[in-house]
Write a protein that holds these residues in place. Structure first.
Motif, PDB file in Angstrom:
ATOM      1  N   UNK A   1       0.818  -1.212   0.000  1.00  0.00           N
ATOM      2  CA  UNK A   1       0.000   0.000   0.000  1.00  0.00           C
ATOM      3  C   UNK A   1       0.853   1.263   0.000  1.00  0.00           C
ATOM      4  N   UNK A   2       2.111   1.122  -0.414  1.00  0.00           N
ATOM      5  CA  UNK A   2       3.001   2.279  -0.436  1.00  0.00           C
ATOM      6  C   UNK A   2       3.576   2.539  -1.811  1.00  0.00           C
ATOM      7  N   UNK A   3       4.194   3.704  -1.996  1.00  0.00           N
ATOM      8  CA  UNK A   3       4.884   4.031  -3.224  1.00  0.00           C
ATOM      9  C   UNK A   3       3.994   4.030  -4.449  1.00  0.00           C
TER      10      UNK A   3
ATOM     11  N   UNK B   1      10.478   6.843 -13.022  1.00  0.00           N
ATOM     12  CA  UNK B   1      10.552   8.231 -13.451  1.00  0.00           C
ATOM     13  C   UNK B   1      10.934   9.112 -12.263  1.00  0.00           C
ATOM     14  N   UNK B   2      11.694  10.139 -12.550  1.00  0.00           N
ATOM     15  CA  UNK B   2      12.042  11.131 -11.534  1.00  0.00           C
ATOM     16  C   UNK B   2      11.653  12.502 -12.089  1.00  0.00           C
ATOM     17  N   UNK B   3      10.484  12.967 -11.712  1.00  0.00           N
ATOM     18  CA  UNK B   3       9.965  14.234 -12.227  1.00  0.00           C
ATOM     19  C   UNK B   3       9.346  15.021 -11.084  1.00  0.00           C
TER      20      UNK B   3
ATOM     21  N   UNK C   1       6.135  11.012 -10.998  1.00  0.00           N
ATOM     22  CA  UNK C   1       7.295  10.856 -10.127  1.00  0.00           C
ATOM     23  C   UNK C   1       7.236   9.553  -9.339  1.00  0.00           C
ATOM     24  N   UNK C   2       8.300   8.780  -9.437  1.00  0.00           N
ATOM     25  CA  UNK C   2       8.509   7.531  -8.708  1.00  0.00           C
ATOM     26  C   UNK C   2       7.666   6.365  -9.221  1.00  0.00           C
TER      27      UNK C   2
END
Length: 327
Positions: free
Chosen positions: A37-39, A81-83, A88-89
């Motif tokens: 349930x994370x990220x 992805x890093x935005x 993002x993530x």
């Protein structure tokens, strides 16, 4: 014929088992926890009402062939992805899996298609057909009993976990996963986060029944070091917790690294009491990091299989000799 093996778990622990098993056989089924349930997984689960894809993605990546094609797809599936925006993530693999679920309307069909695209040496299935929530009763240092909800919170609790349960309490198991367990030659349980990746499989009633009733031999691979949720627990404690949650589960063997066992005699005695063999082998990487080495783990698991086949052959030979002498 190479053995049919089912590996149960989630995250990095299951990936370690799969990386070893694909050196032994291509008849592999990974049965994966679906309580994250994370990220990125947690966001997709909440926004779209789907199974959390992250652990499924990692299992698929671990089964990629060791070729240019397989390595490229493995890296793409794991790429994040890093935005500064909504992507993002998020990992490419998570988005690909969820997109195929939408297009095909079937979770298993989508995972099978991703597996074919990657050239995966095996099949990846969820342990349940619906997203799950893990809940744990914990005992604080002050002796209070508290409830911790959600996999991400249970995984980092500083308190001793006493009891584990799932919501919903009687979730529908993935039928293909149940069939794979019942038809397997071997089942591998662990390594991995004991309370959030390994034990949840035993809390899905249909899957638990399949594990208890299967003719397959069950092998437990113990962790190399405790993590947050098992801080202070020894190797023997991990096995005791497994027995407490599923006393009717028949084990064939337990694989442990010597550097992870503080009392081999005590662990051997417990294995004997549970009716299983203990195989103590160096299965961690040569740099002594807390990571299973695929070649070493594969060698240990291969020894378990070959020892069993040797015993079967010996017993069969004795039976034939007995019949011959009677004649």
């Amino acid at each position: 014929m190479r053995p049919a093996v089912v590996a149960l778990g989630g995250g990095h622990g299951l990936s370690a088992a799969l990386s070893a098993l694909r050196l032994m056989t291509d008849r592999i089924t990974a049965v994966v926890t679906v309580a994250d349930d994370g990220g990125s997984s947690g966001r997709l689960r909440e926004e779209m009402g789907v199974l959390p894809p992250g652990d499924l993605r990692m299992a698929l990546a671990a089964l990629c062939d060791d070729s240019d094609w397989g390595r490229t797809w493995r890296d793409l599936m794991q790429h994040r992805f890093a935005t500064d925006g909504p992507l993002d993530h998020h990992s490419v693999g998570n988005l690909l899996i969820v997109a195929l679920w939408e297009l095909l309307g079937d979770t298993v069909d989508g995972l099978d298609l991703v597996g074919r695209l990657l050239g995966a040496r095996g099949r990846v299935l969820p342990m349940a057909s619906v997203p799950l929530c893990i809940e744990a009763d914990v005992r604080t240092a002050q002796g209070r009993c508290e409830v911790v909800r959600g996999q991400t919170h249970v995984a980092v609790t500083p308190h001793r976990i006493e009891h584990l349960r799932l919501h919903p309490a009687d979730p529908p198991a993935c039928p293909e996963a149940v069939a794979a367990v019942r038809e397997a030659d071997w089942v591998v349980l662990g390594p991995g986060s004991w309370y959030t990746s390994v034990l949840p499989h035993l809390l899905v009633p249909q899957l638990r029944a399949a594990l208890v009733e299967t003719p397959a031999r069950i092998v437990v691979v113990l962790n190399l070091t405790p993590d947050n949720e098992t801080a202070g627990m020894r190797a023997v404690d991990h096995l005791e917790v497994l027995r407490a949650h599923a006393p009717e589960l028949a084990l064939h063997a337990v694989v442990a690294d010597p550097g992870s066992v503080d009392d081999v005699g005590e662990l051997a005695d417990l294995c004997a009491a549970m009716g299983c063999r203990l195989l103590v082998r160096q299965v961690r990487r040569g740099d002594q990091s807390a990571v299973h080495d695929p070649l070493r783990l594969a060698a240990a698991l291969r020894d378990v299989v070959e020892d069993y086949l040797g015993d079967v052959g010996t017993r069969a030979g004795r039976a034939v000799g007995s019949r011959d002498s009677d004649g």
